[in-house]
Design a protein around this motif. Structure first.
Motif, short mmCIF file in Angstrom:
data_model
loop_
_atom_site.label_atom_id
_atom_site.label_comp_id
_atom_site.label_asym_id
_atom_site.label_seq_id
_atom_site.Cartn_x
_atom_site.Cartn_y
_atom_site.Cartn_z
N GLY A 114 0.95 -0.99 0.05
CA GLY A 114 0.10 0.05 0.02
C GLY A 114 0.53 1.21 -0.07
N LEU A 115 1.87 1.22 0.79
CA LEU A 115 3.05 2.45 0.88
C LEU A 115 3.44 2.60 -0.42
CD1 LEU A 115 4.40 1.80 4.38
CD2 LEU A 115 3.18 3.79 3.66
N LYS A 116 3.74 1.56 -1.24
CA LYS A 116 4.62 1.61 -2.22
C LYS A 116 3.72 2.30 -3.49
CE LYS A 116 8.40 -1.59 -1.82
NZ LYS A 116 8.75 -2.85 -2.11
N GLU A 117 2.33 1.76 -3.39
CA GLU A 117 1.45 2.28 -4.41
C GLU A 117 1.25 3.82 -4.16
OE1 GLU A 117 -2.34 0.06 -3.61
OE2 GLU A 117 -1.52 -1.71 -4.68
N GLU A 118 1.09 4.25 -2.85
CA GLU A 118 1.09 5.74 -2.39
C GLU A 118 2.16 6.49 -3.02
OE1 GLU A 118 -0.30 7.33 1.15
OE2 GLU A 118 -0.76 5.19 1.91
N VAL A 119 3.17 5.80 -3.07
CA VAL A 119 4.68 6.41 -3.50
C VAL A 119 4.60 6.60 -5.11
CG1 VAL A 119 6.99 5.94 -4.16
CG2 VAL A 119 6.06 5.78 -1.61
N ASP A 120 4.10 5.51 -5.75
CA ASP A 120 3.89 5.56 -6.90
C ASP A 120 2.92 6.51 -7.48
OD1 ASP A 120 5.91 3.54 -7.38
OD2 ASP A 120 4.25 1.86 -7.40
N ALA A 121 1.81 6.62 -6.81
CA ALA A 121 0.70 7.65 -7.30
C ALA A 121 1.28 8.99 -7.10
CB ALA A 121 -0.61 7.52 -6.37
N ILE A 122 1.83 9.39 -5.94
CA ILE A 122 2.28 10.76 -5.52
C ILE A 122 3.47 11.03 -6.59
CG2 ILE A 122 3.55 12.08 -3.82
CD1 ILE A 122 2.09 10.64 -1.73
N ARG A 123 4.43 10.14 -6.95
CA ARG A 123 5.52 10.51 -7.77
C ARG A 123 4.82 10.80 -9.15
NH1 ARG A 123 9.81 5.67 -6.25
NH2 ARG A 123 11.05 6.89 -4.91
N GLU A 124 3.78 10.16 -9.72
CA GLU A 124 3.14 10.56 -10.84
C GLU A 124 2.60 11.87 -10.89
OE1 GLU A 124 -0.53 8.60 -13.66
OE2 GLU A 124 0.28 7.49 -11.85
N ARG A 125 1.80 12.23 -9.75
CA ARG A 125 1.33 13.40 -9.83
C ARG A 125 2.16 14.54 -9.50
NH1 ARG A 125 -1.52 16.99 -11.32
NH2 ARG A 125 -2.39 18.67 -10.15
N THR A 126 3.44 14.28 -8.90
CA THR A 126 4.54 15.21 -9.00
C THR A 126 5.23 15.43 -10.34
OG1 THR A 126 5.22 14.42 -6.54
CG2 THR A 126 6.80 15.68 -7.84
N ASP A 127 5.22 14.24 -11.14
CA ASP A 127 5.82 14.33 -12.42
C ASP A 127 4.79 15.28 -13.39
OD1 ASP A 127 8.03 13.07 -11.87
OD2 ASP A 127 7.25 11.06 -12.54
N GLU A 128 3.47 14.82 -12.89
CA GLU A 128 2.60 15.74 -13.71
C GLU A 128 2.48 17.15 -13.28
OE1 GLU A 128 -1.23 14.15 -12.65
OE2 GLU A 128 -1.03 12.32 -13.93
#
Length: 485
Positions: free
Chosen positions: A343-357
């Motif tokens: 779950g933590l890794k999924e959150e990291v991936d989602a936030i990284r994706e939003r940060t890249d956006e």
């Protein structure tokens, strides 16, 4: 104050720590204040101006006697609702939504302090500054908005800070619906796209119901701001405001990423530790099973003392039973730890994706604004060159003026608007329309030895230049005709 914008930020957590509660209520010791002032822009001489909105929309001094975790516990106990994280070794469920409400710094300071002189430098003495009623009325409007949208019974704390650089509200909200915690249903939605849409709608609703009354704008997306004509000063302000907002969001996401990375490291150590425990228990179990097997064979073959062997077998069976219980416990904890880590890794991936956006959004926005400014500068440069040519050509003698005959500069100087329009039609492939336009304005010099038609490998700049030259010739009057003025 036309450029004042609202601020709304939503942060989700699995509870409220004592440190967070103390920060919100300023329940600090002298050393606590010293530490806070080192890391942030806090003014203890304005701390007395802080207030909170209580049940019924009443303005009250900040209650430092009860921490926010205590308030949450009281709410849940009174309503007979269980905290899903209660009893867990590590909190798992998102039970708190922290919302920061505010606006552009200048506008919020005006609401809070009016025209009083406030020194915002660290160490300044603002003990004589008084709180204005406007900030109270604004806060009550925000409180009413939250009550209408999420229910007053779900507000655990609603504290207004006037002792920082930008006055704002800290709202601690419990995402409860129908007597149960329902964060996903109320806020998150089924995926990140629905969450994004809900957050945008929250901004829109907040503006419509509260901040339009208080002279703050909703704010516009990059695509909207880039589509409108603005002056250079407006471009500068727009770029500054939008980029600052994007940078703040990126900074906030990076901070969350850092915290999540720390949580991931802890979770990985927990998974590794539990895995090692399971492996050791399985190894011990295999050894005990081997010992039990030997003891049972010896007993069956009447090798050794029967009473001693029977006692050894019973002891080994008891130890194996205890190992199985411990294995079952550790397997369960390991599965839970694996789920938390995933779950933590999924959150990291989602936030990284939003940060890249956000970074891509910042780049596109900056590029778009600079492109428009670049076009504006080129227009000014061309206009200036044309004006200079016109004023200079008057002072030229016939031989000097002849040097510019049949040049693009002369054509633009004499018929700039018409040449540009004709060139645009040519660039778009509307040759017949360009011809009609030129002839309708006295042109007749369309015939030339210039190669016409765009080459396959010809780029836009080269093609545009040829269209300009062609339009310049087309706009010249035919031999024997006078140009229409």
């Amino acid at each position: 104050m036309a450029n004042a914008k609202q601020v709304l930020d939503v942060q989700v957590s699995k509870g409220v720590t004592v440190a967070q509660s103390n920060e919100h209520t300023r329940r600090w010791t002298e050393k606590g204040w010293e530490h806070a002032m080192k890391i942030g822009n806090y003014d203890p001489t304005r701390e007395h101006l802080n207030f909170e909105i209580m049940t019924g929309g009443k303005v009250c001094p900040v209650d430092k006697n009860r921490g926010i975790p205590e308030r949450i516990a009281d709410i849940l106990s009174r309503r007979g609702i269980k905290d899903p994280n209660e009893g867990l070794a590590e909190p798992k469920y998102r039970t708190v939504v922290n919302i920061i409400f505010g606006g552009s710094r200048e506008r919020m300071q005006e609401l809070a302090f009016g025209k009083q002189k406030v020194d915002f430098e660290k160490g300044a003495d603002n003990a004589r500054v008084e709180r204005k009623r406007d900030i109270e009325h604004w806060a009550k409007d925000v409180y009413s908005f939250v009550c209408g949208k999420y229910g007053e019974q779900n507000i655990a704390a609603f504290v207004v800070h006037l002792d920082e650089l930008n006055p704002h509200v800290h709202c601690t909200l419990l995402p409860i619906k129908d007597g149960r915690f329902a964060y996903k249903e109320i806020f998150a939605g089924k995926d990140k796209y629905e969450f994004s849409a809900r957050m945008k709608q929250l901004h829109t609703d907040f503006f419509a119901e509260v901040n339009t009354k208080w002279g703050m704008s909703r704010g516009t997306s990059v695509s909207e701001t880039g589509a409108r004509h603005r002056t250079t000063e407006e471009y500068r302000r727009m770029l500054s405001e939008e980029c600052t907002t994007i940078e703040e969001n990126i900074s906030r996401h990076q901070k969350v990423l850092t915290e999540l990375q720390s949580d991931i490291r802890l979770a990985e150590r927990r998974v590794k530790g539990l895995t090692t425990m399971v492996e050791n228990l399985q190894k011990t179990k295999a050894e005990k099973e081997a010992q039990l097997s030997v003891a049972e064979r010896d007993l069956e073959a009447h090798k050794g003392d029967t009473v001693q062997l029977t006692g050894q077998i019973q002891k080994l069976e008891k130890e194996l039973h205890e190992i199985d219980e411990r294995l079952a416990d550790k397997h369960g904890k390991l599965q839970e730890a694996d789920r938390q880590l995933s779950g933590l890794k999924e959150e990291v991936d989602a936030i990284r994706e939003r940060t890249d956006e956000l970074k891509e959004e910042a780049y596109k926005y900056s590029h778009d604004v600079h492109s428009k400014v670049d076009s504006l500068l080129k227009d000014v440069l061309l206009e200036n060159m044309v004006n200079e040519y016109r004023s200079t050509s008057v002072q030229m003698n016939p031989s000097q003026r002849q040097m510019f005959d049949d040049t693009l500069m002369q054509s633009i100087a004499e018929q700039g608007v018409e040449v540009m329009h004709c060139a645009t039609l040519l660039f778009l492939g509307m040759v017949d329309d360009a011809t009609t336009f030129a002839e309708g304005r006295g042109g007749g010099g369309g015939g030339s030895d210039l190669k016409w038609g765009r080459d396959e490998d010809e780029d836009n700049r080269a093609w545009a230049l040829r269209c300009m030259k062609r339009a310049s010739r087309m706009m010249r009057p035919a031999i024997g005709k006078k140009s229409k003025r």
